[in-house]
Design a protein around this motif. Structure first.
Motif, PDB file in Angstrom:
ATOM      1  N   HIS A   1    -113.192 -21.254 -40.620  1.00 40.62           N
ATOM      2  CA  HIS A   1    -113.919 -21.087 -39.114  1.00 40.62           C
ATOM      3  C   HIS A   1    -115.391 -20.967 -39.132  1.00 40.62           C
ATOM      4  CE1 HIS A   1    -110.188 -20.173 -37.013  1.00 40.62           C
ATOM      5  NE2 HIS A   1    -109.493 -20.011 -38.206  1.00 40.62           N
TER       6      HIS A   1
ATOM      7  N   ASP B   1    -108.632 -25.750 -39.624  1.00 45.06           N
ATOM      8  CA  ASP B   1    -109.640 -24.723 -39.054  1.00 45.06           C
ATOM      9  C   ASP B   1    -110.645 -24.652 -39.820  1.00 45.06           C
ATOM     10  OD1 ASP B   1    -107.616 -24.553 -37.033  1.00 45.06           O
ATOM     11  OD2 ASP B   1    -107.302 -22.389 -37.056  1.00 45.06           O
TER      12      ASP B   1
ATOM     13  N   ASN C   1    -105.499 -26.203 -35.593  1.00 46.05           N
ATOM     14  CA  ASN C   1    -105.445 -26.301 -34.082  1.00 46.05           C
ATOM     15  C   ASN C   1    -107.233 -26.218 -33.780  1.00 46.05           C
ATOM     16  OD1 ASN C   1    -104.635 -23.750 -35.043  1.00 46.05           O
ATOM     17  ND2 ASN C   1    -105.687 -22.963 -33.379  1.00 46.05           N
ATOM     18  N   HIS C   2    -107.944 -25.743 -34.316  1.00 42.98           N
ATOM     19  CA  HIS C   2    -109.469 -25.412 -33.967  1.00 42.98           C
ATOM     20  C   HIS C   2    -110.162 -26.864 -34.194  1.00 42.98           C
ATOM     21  CE1 HIS C   2    -109.638 -21.611 -32.704  1.00 42.98           C
ATOM     22  NE2 HIS C   2    -109.101 -21.008 -33.423  1.00 42.98           N
TER      23      HIS C   2
ATOM     24  N   THR D   1    -102.649 -24.457 -29.245  1.00 44.07           N
ATOM     25  CA  THR D   1    -102.806 -23.484 -30.487  1.00 44.07           C
ATOM     26  C   THR D   1    -101.549 -23.513 -31.150  1.00 44.07           C
ATOM     27  OG1 THR D   1    -103.908 -21.687 -29.115  1.00 44.07           O
ATOM     28  CG2 THR D   1    -103.241 -21.104 -31.124  1.00 44.07           C
TER      29      THR D   1
ATOM     30  N   TRP E   1     -97.154 -12.232 -31.874  1.00 42.54           N
ATOM     31  CA  TRP E   1     -98.357 -12.869 -31.071  1.00 42.54           C
ATOM     32  C   TRP E   1     -98.607 -14.257 -31.944  1.00 42.54           C
ATOM     33  CZ3 TRP E   1    -103.219 -14.056 -32.965  1.00 42.54           C
ATOM     34  CH2 TRP E   1    -103.575 -13.208 -34.361  1.00 42.54           C
ATOM     35  N   LEU E   2     -98.365 -14.045 -33.461  1.00 39.89           N
ATOM     36  CA  LEU E   2     -98.741 -15.418 -34.119  1.00 39.89           C
ATOM     37  C   LEU E   2     -97.533 -16.337 -33.994  1.00 39.89           C
ATOM     38  CD1 LEU E   2    -100.382 -14.035 -37.398  1.00 39.89           C
ATOM     39  CD2 LEU E   2    -101.414 -15.963 -35.812  1.00 39.89           C
TER      40      LEU E   2
ATOM     41  N   HIS F   1     -97.511 -19.148 -31.441  1.00 38.98           N
ATOM     42  CA  HIS F   1     -98.014 -20.580 -31.835  1.00 38.98           C
ATOM     43  C   HIS F   1     -97.804 -20.948 -33.339  1.00 38.98           C
ATOM     44  CE1 HIS F   1    -101.502 -17.394 -31.570  1.00 38.98           C
ATOM     45  NE2 HIS F   1    -101.167 -17.717 -30.229  1.00 38.98           N
TER      46      HIS F   1
ATOM     47  N   HIS G   1    -103.229 -20.801 -40.951  1.00 33.88           N
ATOM     48  CA  HIS G   1    -103.124 -20.326 -39.683  1.00 33.88           C
ATOM     49  C   HIS G   1    -102.664 -19.030 -39.340  1.00 33.88           C
ATOM     50  CE1 HIS G   1    -102.339 -21.296 -35.504  1.00 33.88           C
ATOM     51  NE2 HIS G   1    -101.247 -20.884 -35.329  1.00 33.88           N
TER      52      HIS G   1
ATOM     53  N   HIS H   1    -103.577 -16.217 -41.545  1.00 31.90           N
ATOM     54  CA  HIS H   1    -104.640 -15.707 -42.036  1.00 31.90           C
ATOM     55  C   HIS H   1    -103.901 -14.275 -42.521  1.00 31.90           C
ATOM     56  CE1 HIS H   1    -108.430 -17.051 -39.660  1.00 31.90           C
ATOM     57  NE2 HIS H   1    -107.219 -17.990 -39.057  1.00 31.90           N
TER      58      HIS H   1
ATOM     59  N   PHE I   1    -105.168 -11.277 -40.563  1.00 29.07           N
ATOM     60  CA  PHE I   1    -104.572 -10.470 -39.555  1.00 29.07           C
ATOM     61  C   PHE I   1    -103.559  -9.687 -40.190  1.00 29.07           C
ATOM     62  CE2 PHE I   1    -105.373 -14.658 -37.324  1.00 29.07           C
ATOM     63  CZ  PHE I   1    -106.622 -14.126 -36.503  1.00 29.07           C
TER      64      PHE I   1
ATOM     65  N   PHE J   1    -101.767  -8.471 -31.606  1.00 21.03           N
ATOM     66  CA  PHE J   1    -102.943  -8.875 -32.327  1.00 21.03           C
ATOM     67  C   PHE J   1    -103.504  -7.866 -33.033  1.00 21.03           C
ATOM     68  CE2 PHE J   1    -107.309  -9.579 -32.922  1.00 21.03           C
ATOM     69  CZ  PHE J   1    -107.685 -10.668 -33.146  1.00 21.03           C
TER      70      PHE J   1
ATOM     71  N   SER K   1    -109.685  -7.166 -29.998  1.00 27.29           N
ATOM     72  CA  SER K   1    -108.322  -7.473 -29.495  1.00 27.29           C
ATOM     73  C   SER K   1    -108.161  -8.922 -29.375  1.00 27.29           C
ATOM     74  CB  SER K   1    -107.806  -6.700 -28.395  1.00 27.29           C
ATOM     75  OG  SER K   1    -108.654  -7.083 -27.371  1.00 27.29           O
ATOM     76  N   GLY K   2    -108.696  -9.771 -29.920  1.00 29.70           N
ATOM     77  CA  GLY K   2    -108.402 -11.240 -29.578  1.00 29.70           C
ATOM     78  C   GLY K   2    -109.846 -11.818 -29.761  1.00 29.70           C
ATOM     79  N   TYR K   3    -109.631 -13.403 -29.748  1.00 30.37           N
ATOM     80  CA  TYR K   3    -110.700 -14.068 -29.781  1.00 30.37           C
ATOM     81  C   TYR K   3    -110.407 -15.559 -28.944  1.00 30.37           C
ATOM     82  CZ  TYR K   3    -108.936 -16.142 -34.107  1.00 30.37           C
ATOM     83  OH  TYR K   3    -108.115 -16.898 -34.985  1.00 30.37           O
TER      84      TYR K   3
HETATM   85  N1  LIG Z   1    -105.169 -11.573 -28.751  1.00 36.24           N
HETATM   86  C1  LIG Z   1    -104.472 -12.584 -28.842  1.00 36.24           C
HETATM   87  N2  LIG Z   1    -103.371 -12.802 -28.693  1.00 36.24           N
HETATM   88  C2  LIG Z   1    -102.707 -13.888 -28.905  1.00 36.24           C
HETATM   89  N3  LIG Z   1    -103.359 -15.256 -29.453  1.00 36.24           N
HETATM   90  C3  LIG Z   1    -104.662 -14.834 -29.812  1.00 36.24           C
HETATM   91  C4  LIG Z   1    -105.215 -13.562 -29.427  1.00 36.24           C
HETATM   92  N4  LIG Z   1    -106.577 -13.855 -30.022  1.00 36.24           N
HETATM   93  C5  LIG Z   1    -106.791 -15.230 -30.513  1.00 36.24           C
HETATM   94  N5  LIG Z   1    -105.514 -15.653 -30.292  1.00 36.24           N
HETATM   95  C6  LIG Z   1    -105.153 -16.907 -30.776  1.00 36.24           C
HETATM   96  O1  LIG Z   1    -104.193 -16.880 -32.019  1.00 36.24           O
HETATM   97  C7  LIG Z   1    -104.822 -17.735 -32.807  1.00 36.24           C
HETATM   98  C8  LIG Z   1    -104.514 -17.432 -34.176  1.00 36.24           C
HETATM   99  O2  LIG Z   1    -105.098 -18.563 -35.315  1.00 36.24           O
HETATM  100  P1  LIG Z   1    -106.314 -19.435 -34.822  1.00 36.24           P
HETATM  101  O3  LIG Z   1    -107.512 -18.991 -35.604  1.00 36.24           O
HETATM  102  O4  LIG Z   1    -105.592 -20.758 -34.978  1.00 36.24           O
HETATM  103  O5  LIG Z   1    -106.642 -19.184 -33.470  1.00 36.24           O
HETATM  104  C9  LIG Z   1    -106.341 -17.796 -32.733  1.00 36.24           C
HETATM  105  C10 LIG Z   1    -106.248 -17.870 -31.344  1.00 36.24           C
HETATM  106  O6  LIG Z   1    -105.991 -19.127 -30.718  1.00 36.24           O
END
Ligand SMILES: Nc1ncnc2c1ncn2[C@@H]1O[C@@H]2COP(=O)(O)O[C@H]2[C@H]1O
Length: 278
Positions: A27, A67, A97-98, A138, A177-178, A181, A206, A208, A230, A237, A276-278
């Protein structure tokens, strides 16, 4: 489906056991101060490379499972290529995916990172790199072409043991949540794997975090990211406080695999646990 296979990369090995360094989910950013969840990913990747070099271990092959960059930029791909070329072992790679495939291919080609998806590693092993990226999504999926690459390659080399890599997880992480995807055709993929006893290992990134599973004839594992991790087994998340990591995979002549995950020891990175996310 029969495919015309690209030329395979032939990698001789130094010792009877072939040694792979598995790096994933770097990343990186063009901006040297770029942060992902509070971690400077360029700095954590540099620290990982430096610490692996300090250990002085010999690798026959480096496998990088996607990624690579967070900002799609060519400069971030260049950062990856220049850093990984500090090792003498060739680095094979596949998309996460990124990844921006145009920029990734352009820079990796310019920097002479081999674009081969099949590696003949020593006399006993095959490494097969599968692309699970679905553009703009994703989650991951292995197309019929990728599955054909797998089966055609295995058919060509029935006397070799195989280690298969992809980006997305084909075995659920138990982080809800993971797992939204994951590799969506994971059942088809694992059913296929079960038909080939000479597949001895599957590796991915993927999620983490490290994980390890035993299938009927094969080990299956994820490798931590070189930046933020993670929290395992968490429904929603949640960032974990675990340090950047990598995996070492020893492929033995009789088909056994020994593998261990290592984390940074000499330098600490603090993720922002509140995000709580990105
Ligand atoms: N809060 C969240 N809930 C669900 N998915 C998320 C959240 N934050 C990020 N993501 C996605 O979850 C993915 C996990 O791995 P990636 O780094 O591929 O990219 C991340 C985001 O696209």
């Amino acid at each position: 489906m029969r495919l015309k296979l690209k030329k395979h990369l032939i990698v001789p090995i130094k010792y009877p056991t072939a040694k792979i360094l598995h790096i994933t989910d770097t990343h990186l950013f063009a901006d040297e101060d770029g942060l992902l969840l509070g971690i400077n990913t360029n700095a954590s990747f540099d620290a990982v490379i430096n610490e692996i070099k300090q250990h002085g271990e010999h690798f026959d092959l480096i496998v990088a499972t996607g990624d690579f960059v967070q900002d799609s930029s060519q400069l971030a791909y260049l950062r990856f290529a220049k850093s990984i070329k500090q090792f003498s072992a060739p680095c094979v790679w596949l998309a996460g995916n990124h990844d921006n495939c145009d920029n990734m291919r352009f820079i990796f080609k310019q920097q002479n990172l081999p674009d081969n998806k099949v590696v003949l590693l020593g006399e006993k092993w095959l490494v097969i790199m599968l692309n699970s990226q679905v553009e703009g999504k994703t989650y991951g999926q292995l197309s019929s072409q990728e599955l054909a690459l797998l089966t055609n390659t295995l058919a060509m080399y029935p006397d070799r043991f195989a280690m298969v890599f992809l980006h997305h997880h084909p075995i659920m992480s138990q982080c809800h949540w993971l797992d939204n995807h994951c590799l969506i055709n994971h059942t088809e993929f694992i059913n296929l794997i079960n038909q080939y006893p000479n597949i001895k290992g599957i590796g991915w990134g993927h999620i983490h975090q490290k994980s390890h599973h035993r299938l009927s004839h094969c080990q299956a594992f994820s490798t931590p990211s070189t930046c933020v991790q993670f929290k395992p087994l968490n429904h929603d998340f949640q960032v974990a406080n675990d340090l950047p990591g990598w995996r070492i995979i020893d492929l033995q002549r009789a088909g056994e695999i020994e593998t261990k995950v290592q984390h940074l020891e000499n330098i600490i990175f603090h993720p922002d646990m509140s995000q709580s996310g990105y």
